[in-house]
Enzyme design. Sequence first.
Site, PDB file in Angstrom:
ATOM      1  N   ARG A 210       0.826  -1.216   0.000  1.00 14.34           N
ATOM      2  CA  ARG A 210       0.000   0.000   0.000  1.00 14.34           C
ATOM      3  C   ARG A 210       0.859   1.265   0.000  1.00 14.34           C
ATOM      4  O   ARG A 210       0.436   2.291  -0.558  1.00 14.34           O
ATOM      5  CB  ARG A 210      -0.939  -0.016   1.211  1.00 14.34           C
ATOM      6  CG  ARG A 210      -2.025   1.076   1.163  1.00 14.34           C
ATOM      7  CD  ARG A 210      -3.020   0.909   2.296  1.00 14.34           C
ATOM      8  NE  ARG A 210      -4.167   1.808   2.176  1.00 14.34           N
ATOM      9  CZ  ARG A 210      -4.420   2.835   2.993  1.00 14.34           C
ATOM     10  NH1 ARG A 210      -3.578   3.109   3.994  1.00 14.34           N
ATOM     11  NH2 ARG A 210      -5.475   3.598   2.819  1.00 14.34           N
TER      12      ARG A 210
ATOM     13  N   ILE B 214      -7.303   7.316  -1.121  1.00 12.25           N
ATOM     14  CA  ILE B 214      -7.155   5.860  -1.123  1.00 12.25           C
ATOM     15  C   ILE B 214      -7.999   5.368   0.052  1.00 12.25           C
ATOM     16  O   ILE B 214      -7.907   5.902   1.157  1.00 12.25           O
ATOM     17  CB  ILE B 214      -5.683   5.435  -0.998  1.00 12.25           C
ATOM     18  CG1 ILE B 214      -5.540   3.901  -1.059  1.00 12.25           C
ATOM     19  CG2 ILE B 214      -5.024   5.994   0.247  1.00 12.25           C
ATOM     20  CD1 ILE B 214      -4.080   3.436  -1.123  1.00 12.25           C
ATOM     21  N   SER B 215      -8.869   4.408  -0.183  1.00 17.87           N
ATOM     22  CA  SER B 215      -9.864   4.012   0.814  1.00 17.87           C
ATOM     23  C   SER B 215      -9.249   3.321   2.025  1.00 17.87           C
ATOM     24  O   SER B 215      -8.128   2.799   1.976  1.00 17.87           O
ATOM     25  CB  SER B 215     -10.901   3.078   0.189  1.00 17.87           C
ATOM     26  OG  SER B 215     -11.681   3.755  -0.763  1.00 17.87           O
ATOM     27  N   GLN B 216     -10.015   3.314   3.106  1.00 17.24           N
ATOM     28  CA  GLN B 216      -9.638   2.604   4.327  1.00 17.24           C
ATOM     29  C   GLN B 216      -9.386   1.136   3.977  1.00 17.24           C
ATOM     30  O   GLN B 216     -10.218   0.491   3.319  1.00 17.24           O
ATOM     31  CB  GLN B 216     -10.758   2.732   5.345  1.00 17.24           C
ATOM     32  CG  GLN B 216     -10.489   2.059   6.671  1.00 17.24           C
ATOM     33  CD  GLN B 216     -11.655   2.205   7.636  1.00 17.24           C
ATOM     34  OE1 GLN B 216     -12.676   2.783   7.295  1.00 17.24           O
ATOM     35  NE2 GLN B 216     -11.503   1.683   8.830  1.00 17.24           N
TER      36      GLN B 216
END
Length: 247
Positions: A70, A96-98
């Site tokens: 990530r 950027i999503s959880q």
Amino acid sequence: MTYFAGFILLAGAMLLGVPGTTFADAADSYAVPRARLVREIAAMAAQDQAETGKPSISPRVMESLARVPRHKFVPVEHEQRAYENRPLPIGYGQTISQPYVVALMTDLLQVKAGDRVLEIGTGSGYQAAMLAELTEAVFTIEIIEPLAWRADATLKNQGYGKVQVKAADGYYGWPEHAPFDAIVVTAAASHVPPPLIQQLKPGGRMVIPLGSAFMTQQLMLVEKDGQGRVLTREILPVSFVPLTGKR
């Protein structure tokens, strides 16, 4: 509890072990925080099973979570925070999503090797990389051109060169590559786009957040049965950035 794909961090859960999880590079300086994140997500999945109907996230998805770096999908200034279980800004008003939300959405799709998967909202490319760990035929659309090309470059640099990236309005899908076994929408829509329903295979699954922009939405599982009938189920309250485009 509302899970945030694009705004603030939620309270973390207790850390649990995830048997069988492996890591791509033992020398990776982020291996320890990534392992901690995987354990936290496993705990959150167990905590939410009453709502999701799933006591855990599948081992294949958890292994993908452990492999995808990530920190390579976030801006350099946020790299040290890449393995916090929270969304992070990536520019152009996007995030950027959880990681927990990414893992849950990926799990709900039930992607198998050989499946064709469409993602609407490429963003950083992280969700596409997660999907590419599960199947080779991944197609992703991003309406913000600079994000699309940056994600394409990142995906290629990280070994996910088979992911096909397109800069376009994802509302209309990608009919040239349809039908799809699974579709994931990573921005909130007011309704399920009819073109995406048309491009979903009978027996296919779509995961999409529905609701008003910048308010709590519902993460929805959309299933198309063998007769083409569409069934929907609410999964969790979430908060995503809005799906944009001219409609």
